[in-house]
Design an enzyme around this catalytic site. Structure first.
Site, PDB file in Angstrom:
ATOM      1  N   GLN A 103      -0.507  -0.091  -0.846  1.00  0.00           N
ATOM      2  CA  GLN A 103      -0.765  -0.693   0.468  1.00  0.00           C
ATOM      3  C   GLN A 103      -0.017  -2.011   0.576  1.00  0.00           C
ATOM      4  OE1 GLN A 103      -5.222  -0.273   1.564  1.00  0.00           O
ATOM      5  NE2 GLN A 103      -5.121  -0.316  -0.655  1.00  0.00           N
ATOM      6  N   ASN A 104       0.527  -2.466  -0.554  1.00  0.00           N
ATOM      7  CA  ASN A 104       1.147  -3.778  -0.599  1.00  0.00           C
ATOM      8  C   ASN A 104       2.538  -3.741   0.032  1.00  0.00           C
ATOM      9  OD1 ASN A 104      -1.145  -4.414  -1.966  1.00  0.00           O
ATOM     10  ND2 ASN A 104      -0.199  -4.375  -3.993  1.00  0.00           N
ATOM     11  N   ASP A 106       4.794  -6.281  -0.782  1.00  0.00           N
ATOM     12  CA  ASP A 106       5.547  -7.331  -1.485  1.00  0.00           C
ATOM     13  C   ASP A 106       6.677  -6.802  -2.371  1.00  0.00           C
ATOM     14  OD1 ASP A 106       2.555  -7.706  -3.526  1.00  0.00           O
ATOM     15  OD2 ASP A 106       4.245  -6.356  -3.846  1.00  0.00           O
ATOM     16  N   HIS A 121       2.315   0.655   3.955  1.00  0.00           N
ATOM     17  CA  HIS A 121       2.256  -0.374   5.001  1.00  0.00           C
ATOM     18  C   HIS A 121       3.571  -1.111   5.182  1.00  0.00           C
ATOM     19  CE1 HIS A 121      -2.365  -0.540   4.174  1.00  0.00           C
ATOM     20  NE2 HIS A 121      -2.026   0.495   4.907  1.00  0.00           N
ATOM     21  N   CYS A 129      13.484  -4.035  14.667  1.00  0.00           N
ATOM     22  CA  CYS A 129      13.368  -4.481  16.058  1.00  0.00           C
ATOM     23  C   CYS A 129      12.017  -4.069  16.634  1.00  0.00           C
ATOM     24  CB  CYS A 129      14.495  -3.850  16.890  1.00  0.00           C
ATOM     25  SG  CYS A 129      14.315  -4.173  18.655  1.00  0.00           S
ATOM     26  N   THR A 190      -8.003  -2.800  -4.725  1.00  0.00           N
ATOM     27  CA  THR A 190      -8.146  -2.659  -3.275  1.00  0.00           C
ATOM     28  C   THR A 190      -9.621  -2.682  -2.891  1.00  0.00           C
ATOM     29  OG1 THR A 190      -7.677  -1.283  -1.327  1.00  0.00           O
ATOM     30  CG2 THR A 190      -8.013  -0.115  -3.417  1.00  0.00           C
ATOM     31  N   SER A 191      -9.881  -3.327  -1.762  1.00  0.00           N
ATOM     32  CA  SER A 191     -11.276  -3.430  -1.281  1.00  0.00           C
ATOM     33  C   SER A 191     -11.704  -2.116  -0.645  1.00  0.00           C
ATOM     34  CB  SER A 191     -11.392  -4.569  -0.266  1.00  0.00           C
ATOM     35  OG  SER A 191     -10.456  -4.371   0.773  1.00  0.00           O
TER      36      SER A 191
HETATM   37  C1  BV8 Z   1      -4.273   2.813  12.182  1.00  0.00           C
HETATM   38  C2  BV8 Z   1       0.541  -4.764   6.356  1.00  0.00           C
HETATM   39  C3  BV8 Z   1      -4.411   3.925  14.224  1.00  0.00           C
HETATM   40  C4  BV8 Z   1       0.576  -5.992   7.217  1.00  0.00           C
HETATM   41  C5  BV8 Z   1      -1.774  -3.967   6.416  1.00  0.00           C
HETATM   42  C6  BV8 Z   1     -13.030   0.791  12.284  1.00  0.00           C
HETATM   43  C7  BV8 Z   1     -13.325   1.701  11.286  1.00  0.00           C
HETATM   44  C8  BV8 Z   1     -12.310   2.312  10.545  1.00  0.00           C
HETATM   45  C9  BV8 Z   1     -10.978   2.008  10.811  1.00  0.00           C
HETATM   46  C10 BV8 Z   1     -10.702   1.101  11.796  1.00  0.00           C
HETATM   47  C11 BV8 Z   1     -11.707   0.498  12.541  1.00  0.00           C
HETATM   48  N1  BV8 Z   1     -11.129  -0.350  13.415  1.00  0.00           N
HETATM   49  C12 BV8 Z   1      -9.778  -0.276  13.268  1.00  0.00           C
HETATM   50  C13 BV8 Z   1      -9.523   0.610  12.303  1.00  0.00           C
HETATM   51  C14 BV8 Z   1      -8.198   1.005  11.819  1.00  0.00           C
HETATM   52  C15 BV8 Z   1      -7.637  -0.067  10.913  1.00  0.00           C
HETATM   53  C16 BV8 Z   1      -8.602  -0.385   9.797  1.00  0.00           C
HETATM   54  O1  BV8 Z   1      -8.688   0.354   8.825  1.00  0.00           O
HETATM   55  N2  BV8 Z   1      -9.325  -1.502   9.924  1.00  0.00           N
HETATM   56  C17 BV8 Z   1     -10.274  -1.828   8.881  1.00  0.00           C
HETATM   57  C18 BV8 Z   1     -10.040  -3.239   8.412  1.00  0.00           C
HETATM   58  C19 BV8 Z   1     -11.677  -1.615   9.414  1.00  0.00           C
HETATM   59  N3  BV8 Z   1      -6.445   0.523  10.359  1.00  0.00           N
HETATM   60  C20 BV8 Z   1      -5.303   0.414  11.046  1.00  0.00           C
HETATM   61  O2  BV8 Z   1      -5.177  -0.198  12.067  1.00  0.00           O
HETATM   62  C21 BV8 Z   1      -4.130   1.191  10.456  1.00  0.00           C
HETATM   63  N4  BV8 Z   1      -3.538   1.945  11.516  1.00  0.00           N
HETATM   64  O3  BV8 Z   1      -5.383   3.145  11.913  1.00  0.00           O
HETATM   65  O4  BV8 Z   1      -3.603   3.261  13.258  1.00  0.00           O
HETATM   66  C22 BV8 Z   1      -3.488   4.773  14.910  1.00  0.00           C
HETATM   67  C23 BV8 Z   1      -3.595   6.152  14.726  1.00  0.00           C
HETATM   68  C24 BV8 Z   1      -2.747   6.960  15.415  1.00  0.00           C
HETATM   69  C25 BV8 Z   1      -1.774   6.409  16.266  1.00  0.00           C
HETATM   70  C26 BV8 Z   1      -1.665   5.019  16.406  1.00  0.00           C
HETATM   71  C27 BV8 Z   1      -2.521   4.195  15.721  1.00  0.00           C
HETATM   72  C28 BV8 Z   1      -3.087   0.244   9.909  1.00  0.00           C
HETATM   73  C29 BV8 Z   1      -3.608  -0.384   8.653  1.00  0.00           C
HETATM   74  C30 BV8 Z   1      -2.485  -1.189   7.987  1.00  0.00           C
HETATM   75  C31 BV8 Z   1      -2.630  -2.646   8.312  1.00  0.00           C
HETATM   76  N5  BV8 Z   1      -1.591  -3.407   7.574  1.00  0.00           N
HETATM   77  N6  BV8 Z   1      -0.790  -4.632   5.779  1.00  0.00           N
HETATM   78  C32 BV8 Z   1       0.626  -7.236   6.388  1.00  0.00           C
HETATM   79  O5  BV8 Z   1       0.476  -7.170   5.137  1.00  0.00           O
HETATM   80  O6  BV8 Z   1       0.839  -8.298   6.996  1.00  0.00           O
HETATM   81  S1  BV8 Z   1      -3.258  -3.780   5.647  1.00  0.00           S
HETATM   82  C33 BV8 Z   1      -3.558  -5.033   4.565  1.00  0.00           C
HETATM   83  O7  BV8 Z   1      -4.838  -4.706   4.033  1.00  0.00           O
HETATM   84  C34 BV8 Z   1      -2.649  -5.119   3.354  1.00  0.00           C
HETATM   85  O8  BV8 Z   1      -1.654  -4.130   3.287  1.00  0.00           O
HETATM   86  C35 BV8 Z   1      -3.625  -4.876   2.208  1.00  0.00           C
HETATM   87  O9  BV8 Z   1      -3.046  -4.284   1.114  1.00  0.00           O
HETATM   88  C36 BV8 Z   1      -4.535  -3.941   2.905  1.00  0.00           C
HETATM   89  C37 BV8 Z   1      -5.795  -3.528   2.272  1.00  0.00           C
HETATM   90  O10 BV8 Z   1      -6.394  -4.628   1.743  1.00  0.00           O
HETATM   91  P1  BV8 Z   1      -6.457  -4.648   0.128  1.00  0.00           P
HETATM   92  O11 BV8 Z   1      -5.132  -4.257  -0.401  1.00  0.00           O
HETATM   93  O12 BV8 Z   1      -7.627  -3.846  -0.277  1.00  0.00           O
HETATM   94  O13 BV8 Z   1      -6.618  -6.151  -0.133  1.00  0.00           O
HETATM   95  P2  BV8 Z   1      -7.966  -6.949  -0.004  1.00  0.00           P
HETATM   96  O14 BV8 Z   1      -7.600  -8.387   0.055  1.00  0.00           O
HETATM   97  O15 BV8 Z   1      -8.793  -6.350   1.068  1.00  0.00           O
HETATM   98  O16 BV8 Z   1      -8.728  -6.634  -1.374  1.00  0.00           O
HETATM   99  C38 BV8 Z   1      -8.181  -7.067  -2.584  1.00  0.00           C
HETATM  100  C39 BV8 Z   1      -9.013  -6.381  -3.661  1.00  0.00           C
HETATM  101  O17 BV8 Z   1      -8.444  -6.709  -4.915  1.00  0.00           O
HETATM  102  C40 BV8 Z   1     -10.464  -6.852  -3.692  1.00  0.00           C
HETATM  103  O18 BV8 Z   1     -11.302  -5.725  -3.859  1.00  0.00           O
HETATM  104  C41 BV8 Z   1     -10.517  -7.734  -4.949  1.00  0.00           C
HETATM  105  O19 BV8 Z   1     -11.759  -7.647  -5.594  1.00  0.00           O
HETATM  106  C42 BV8 Z   1      -9.455  -7.116  -5.802  1.00  0.00           C
HETATM  107  N7  BV8 Z   1      -8.808  -8.022  -6.752  1.00  0.00           N
HETATM  108  C43 BV8 Z   1      -8.637  -9.365  -6.661  1.00  0.00           C
HETATM  109  N8  BV8 Z   1      -7.951  -9.799  -7.744  1.00  0.00           N
HETATM  110  C44 BV8 Z   1      -7.694  -8.706  -8.508  1.00  0.00           C
HETATM  111  C45 BV8 Z   1      -8.229  -7.571  -7.884  1.00  0.00           C
HETATM  112  N9  BV8 Z   1      -8.146  -6.342  -8.394  1.00  0.00           N
HETATM  113  C46 BV8 Z   1      -7.500  -6.216  -9.573  1.00  0.00           C
HETATM  114  N10 BV8 Z   1      -6.953  -7.248 -10.238  1.00  0.00           N
HETATM  115  C47 BV8 Z   1      -7.029  -8.498  -9.737  1.00  0.00           C
HETATM  116  N11 BV8 Z   1      -6.474  -9.530 -10.403  1.00  0.00           N
HETATM  117 ZN    ZN Z   2      16.370  -3.215  19.300  1.00  0.00          ZN
END
Ligand code: BV8
Ligand code: ZN
Length: 247
Positions: A103-104, A106, A121, A129, A190-191
């Site tokens: 999902q990263n 980077d 992602h 664009c 991932t969360s």
């Molecule tokens: C889509 C790129 C629709 C951008 C990202 C309600 C219910 C269900 C779903 C939804 C809803 N409302 C909206 C939605 C859909 C939405 C969604 O899921 N929302 C959630 C938040 C409720 N999803 C979307 O919008 C997706 N698109 O659904 O499209 C659609 C369908 C058809 C046609 C058109 C449209 C798009 C989702 C992608 C969003 N973009 N990133 C950017 O980076 O700027 S997501 C973003 O979150 C990052 O990519 C990140 O990777 C990702 C997930 O988060 P995590 O990776 O889990 O990171 P997080 O910080 O949350 O957690 C870190 C974890 O690591 C923790 O658990 C922590 O304990 C742990 N940790 C910490 N340190 C360590 C560790 N683990 C191991 N070692 C360590 N050292």
């Molecule tokens: Zn263009």
């Protein structure tokens, strides 16, 4: 060895043929790249990433969004792959088949040497664009003036998937296909809340795959997981490699 792996897990790892790994921002935490949900630092602490990583935020204030991404790009370019990334790259040569889905955005898995990475992602270092979608290799400082498309003059944006945007179709269907065929599924750093990525582990469970989660804390996925390894990816993954294939 930070963590004692259960004997039957080690045995299963040695016998595994098709393994899938899903990673999230936690795998880059030990490289100094803030995870998506921990409080952002400095200027950005007042913003919620989920509010900034949207097409609406970009349309409303493209300069603000570009400044956020320019800051994150600087963090990513200074970051180095950590021991967890390197262990995952090693696993690609140890399992007969390993598919790495991230999902990263980077690019640290690629820099660690993982041969093929499915970026659900997008990638923060790529630019496209906003209007016509063409990929433009444009790395000028995006803050002055805002970069524009050489094809249609639309605003350029980071080539990442924002909330409300669909994921790249090919990558997503491939991710589901390999998950549906795997023996072992890892969910690492991932969360497990962002969809559709968060549905992948459940596809593996439906298939009867053995599941492993690596995270310092429990997540909504933990109750369904066969082996929950509580620890950081940078500590647990090297131990897992050493315990399974002792040198
Ligand atoms: C889509 C790129 C629709 C951008 C990202 C309600 C219910 C269900 C779903 C939804 C809803 N409302 C909206 C939605 C859909 C939405 C969604 O899921 N929302 C959630 C938040 C409720 N999803 C979307 O919008 C997706 N698109 O659904 O499209 C659609 C369908 C058809 C046609 C058109 C449209 C798009 C989702 C992608 C969003 N973009 N990133 C950017 O980076 O700027 S997501 C973003 O979150 C990052 O990519 C990140 O990777 C990702 C997930 O988060 P995590 O990776 O889990 O990171 P997080 O910080 O949350 O957690 C870190 C974890 O690591 C923790 O658990 C922590 O304990 C742990 N940790 C910490 N340190 C360590 C560790 N683990 C191991 N070692 C360590 N050292
Ligand atoms: Zn263009």
């Amino acid at each position: 060895m930070e963590i004692e792996l259960p004997g039957e897990l080690v045995k299963a790892l040695r016998l595994a043929r098709n393994v899938v790994v899903l990673t999230g921002a936690g795998t880059s935490a030990e490289s100094g790249v803030p995870t998506f949900r921990e409080a952002q630092t400095g200027l950005w602490s007042q913003y919620d990433p989920q509010q900034l990583a949207t097409p609406r935020a970009f349309q409303r204030d493209p300069r603000l969004v570009w400044e956020w991404y320019a800051w994150r790009r600087s963090l990513v370019s200074e970051a180095e792959p950590n021991a967890g990334h390197l262990a995952l790259a090693r696993l690609a040569g140890l399992f007969p088949n390993l598919d790495l889905i991230t999902q990263n955005v980077d690019g640290l898995h690629q820099r660690a040497g993982s041969p093929c990475v499915m970026e659900l992602h997008g990638n923060i270092m790529r630019t496209k664009c906003f209007d016509c979608g063409v990929i433009i290799d444009d790395y000028r400082d995006p803050k002055q003036p805002l970069p524009r498309c050489t094809v249609c003059h639309g605003l350029l944006r980071p080539d990442v998937v924002w909330f409300g945007e669909s994921l790249p179709y090919e990558v997503l269907s491939n991710a589901f296909a390999v998950t549906r065929a795997c023996d072992i599924f890892f969910s690492i750093g991932t969360s497990s809340v962002v969809q559709p990525a968060a549905s992948l582990p459940f596809e593996a469970l439906k298939r009867g795959a053995l599941t492993v989660e690596i995270n310092p804390v429990r997540t909504p996925l933990s109750p369904y997981i066969t082996y929950v390894l509580s620890g950081t990816s940078g500590a647990v993954l090297p131990d897992l490699v050493q315990a399974t294939w002792p040198t």
